[in-house]
Write a protein that holds these residues in place. Sequence first.
Motif, mmCIF file in Angstrom:
data_model
loop_
_atom_site.group_PDB
_atom_site.id
_atom_site.type_symbol
_atom_site.label_atom_id
_atom_site.label_comp_id
_atom_site.label_asym_id
_atom_site.label_seq_id
_atom_site.Cartn_x
_atom_site.Cartn_y
_atom_site.Cartn_z
ATOM 1 N N HIS A 1 -58.563 31.517 32.076
ATOM 2 C CA HIS A 1 -58.398 30.294 32.854
ATOM 3 C C HIS A 1 -57.003 29.705 32.705
ATOM 4 O O HIS A 1 -56.582 28.865 33.497
ATOM 5 C CB HIS A 1 -59.447 29.255 32.425
ATOM 6 N N ASN B 1 -55.020 27.658 38.000
ATOM 7 C CA ASN B 1 -55.146 28.980 38.603
ATOM 8 C C ASN B 1 -55.370 28.903 40.112
ATOM 9 O O ASN B 1 -54.831 29.704 40.873
ATOM 10 C CB ASN B 1 -56.293 29.755 37.952
ATOM 11 N N GLU B 2 -56.210 27.917 40.522
ATOM 12 C CA GLU B 2 -56.511 27.797 41.943
ATOM 13 C C GLU B 2 -55.258 27.475 42.761
ATOM 14 O O GLU B 2 -55.007 28.066 43.821
ATOM 15 C CB GLU B 2 -57.575 26.711 42.179
ATOM 16 N N SER C 1 -52.829 30.483 42.652
ATOM 17 C CA SER C 1 -53.329 31.581 43.485
ATOM 18 C C SER C 1 -53.087 31.295 44.964
ATOM 19 O O SER C 1 -52.725 32.190 45.735
ATOM 20 C CB SER C 1 -54.831 31.794 43.242
ATOM 21 N N ASP D 1 -58.634 36.313 36.801
ATOM 22 C CA ASP D 1 -60.100 36.302 36.779
ATOM 23 C C ASP D 1 -60.665 36.314 35.366
ATOM 24 O O ASP D 1 -61.864 36.063 35.170
ATOM 25 C CB ASP D 1 -60.647 37.508 37.548
ATOM 26 N N ARG D 2 -59.808 36.603 34.393
ATOM 27 C CA ARG D 2 -60.302 36.706 33.016
ATOM 28 C C ARG D 2 -59.868 35.544 32.139
ATOM 29 O O ARG D 2 -60.549 35.202 31.173
ATOM 30 C CB ARG D 2 -59.824 38.027 32.400
ATOM 31 N N ARG E 1 -52.006 38.048 38.588
ATOM 32 C CA ARG E 1 -53.142 38.481 39.406
ATOM 33 C C ARG E 1 -54.137 39.303 38.588
ATOM 34 O O ARG E 1 -55.345 39.253 38.823
ATOM 35 C CB ARG E 1 -52.637 39.296 40.601
#
Length: 230
Positions: free
Chosen positions: A178, A2-3, A6, A175-176, A171
């Motif tokens: 992983h 994710n990092e 993003s 946040d919910r 997006r």
Amino acid sequence: MNEILSWILDTVSGVDPVWRTLIAGVAMLLETSILLGLIVPGDTVLLVTATGVQGPVQYVALALASIVGALGGESIGFMLGRYFGPRIRHSRLGRRIGERHWQRAERYLDRRGGIAVFLSRFLPVLHSLIPVTVGMSTMTYRRFIAWTLPACILWSFAYVTAGSVAAGSYRELADRLHFAGYIFVAAIVVFVIVVIIVKKVIARGEERHMNDAPDSPDSPDSAERGALPR
């Protein structure tokens, strides 16, 4: 995952929307231009820039820019074919493409007419050769644009929609979940696979119109035959 994803998406969306839109339009112009279309990955650029879309205005602007760019590239190919067709075909770059591909483009246009113009947008190599081949034929520019416009619209909206929807969904989920990044990658992969399958199906179905077999008297576009000068 994710990092990293993003960071990539933030980098794309961080580019000024005007510049991002212009880049996509120019990429599509080059991708649909003669010869350059064989090396410039316009569809890839369009898919990447679509991941930076934020809101309906940017979505519509990007789609319109890619359509205008594609039409511009195809128009350039048409005009080059009309005024310099034989020179391009027999130039060093034209010879590198191969006489076989030029002959296939001629036969395809001769037998399918406007349908060949529409479907060539989804066929490798031919999408760059058909505009030039049309320019060397008797088909008018107005008729050429009438056939290629809907293909460009379909192509552009498909890529812009796929990229923007996949990025937008990521997006919302990042946040919910992983594993949201894997969902994004899977969505893009599925889209690419679908595009490849569609291209192969079209190519296989149209192959008989490009080989040396005689024309069928019941061709659905028989009125367009003879578009190429004998």
